[in-house]
Design an enzyme around this catalytic site. Structure first.
Site, PDB file in Angstrom:
ATOM      1  N   ASP A   1       0.858  -1.178   0.000  1.00  0.00           N
ATOM      2  CA  ASP A   1       0.000   0.000   0.000  1.00  0.00           C
ATOM      3  C   ASP A   1       0.898   1.233   0.000  1.00  0.00           C
ATOM      4  OD1 ASP A   1       0.928   0.270   2.616  1.00  0.00           O
ATOM      5  OD2 ASP A   1      -1.064   0.285   3.527  1.00  0.00           O
TER       6      ASP A   1
ATOM      7  N   CYS B   1       3.280  -3.009   4.131  1.00  0.00           N
ATOM      8  CA  CYS B   1       2.433  -1.872   4.498  1.00  0.00           C
ATOM      9  C   CYS B   1       3.139  -1.159   5.647  1.00  0.00           C
ATOM     10  CB  CYS B   1       0.990  -2.281   4.820  1.00  0.00           C
ATOM     11  SG  CYS B   1       0.712  -3.180   6.348  1.00  0.00           S
TER      12      CYS B   1
ATOM     13  N   THR C   1       2.853  -1.280   8.961  1.00  0.00           N
ATOM     14  CA  THR C   1       3.286  -2.190  10.030  1.00  0.00           C
ATOM     15  C   THR C   1       3.441  -3.633   9.559  1.00  0.00           C
ATOM     16  OG1 THR C   1       1.025  -2.727  10.687  1.00  0.00           O
ATOM     17  CG2 THR C   1       2.094  -0.815  11.779  1.00  0.00           C
TER      18      THR C   1
ATOM     19  N   HIS D   1       9.814 -23.769   9.544  1.00  0.00           N
ATOM     20  CA  HIS D   1       8.810 -24.460  10.349  1.00  0.00           C
ATOM     21  C   HIS D   1       7.381 -24.304   9.849  1.00  0.00           C
ATOM     22  CE1 HIS D   1      11.547 -24.468  14.183  1.00  0.00           C
ATOM     23  NE2 HIS D   1      12.095 -25.058  13.145  1.00  0.00           N
TER      24      HIS D   1
ATOM     25  N   HIS E   1       7.173 -30.647  11.169  1.00  0.00           N
ATOM     26  CA  HIS E   1       6.542 -29.386  10.788  1.00  0.00           C
ATOM     27  C   HIS E   1       5.513 -29.591   9.670  1.00  0.00           C
ATOM     28  CE1 HIS E   1       9.386 -27.518  13.423  1.00  0.00           C
ATOM     29  NE2 HIS E   1      10.386 -28.046  12.734  1.00  0.00           N
TER      30      HIS E   1
END
Length: 143
Positions: free
Chosen positions: A8, A66, A68, A99, A134
């Site tokens: 963004d 973005c 955060t 993992h 995993h």
């Protein structure tokens, strides 16, 4: 290797740095889904575009940015088959692949600097899924 890239307005500048960095690497093709400026846009659009390209196997991995990394990773994870990992350092980038077999890395442009962001991308794309115990866990996520 093909990589989908999206951001963004808050992640635009870091996305462009990542694109420039990957363009210098032989054997990597980048598909840039935008945005193409710092003008305000809605991050779900770009999260969905990149996620769809990953699920449709048009690309090997996705990279989302973005402000955060939180919102765009949530948007991507709404797409069935996506395992978007919000990473803040090389350790989380490596373990998200080892993992969790993450297929998208999400980054926060205002959380990471350029150098750390690029290091996270490098670690992510160069780490193979470990499988083993995993794989069972990733399978349970997919169910």
């Amino acid at each position: 290797m093909k990589i989908a890239l999206g951001a963004d307005h808050g992640g635009y500048e870091l996305k462009e740095k990542i694109k420039q960095h990957l363009a210098k690497k032989e054997g990597i093709e980048v598909i840039d889904f935008g945005t193409n400026s710092t003008e305000s846009v809605d991050y779900p659009k770009y999260g969905h575009l990149v996620a769809k390209s990953v699920v449709d196997k048009e690309v090997d991995f996705g990279i989302l940015v973005c402000t955060t990394g939180v919102g765009i990773s949530i948007a991507a994870n709404k797409i069935n088959g996506i395992r978007a990992a919000l990473c803040h350092n090389e350790y989380t980038a490596r373990l998200s692949r080892l993992h969790n077999d993450a297929n998208i890395i999400a980054l926060g442009a205002r959380v990471l600097g350029e150098d750390l962001g690029l290091a996270c991308v490098e670690t992510f794309i160069n780490t193979e899924f470990e499988g083993g115990r995993h794989a069972r866990r990733v399978g349970k996520i997919e169910q």
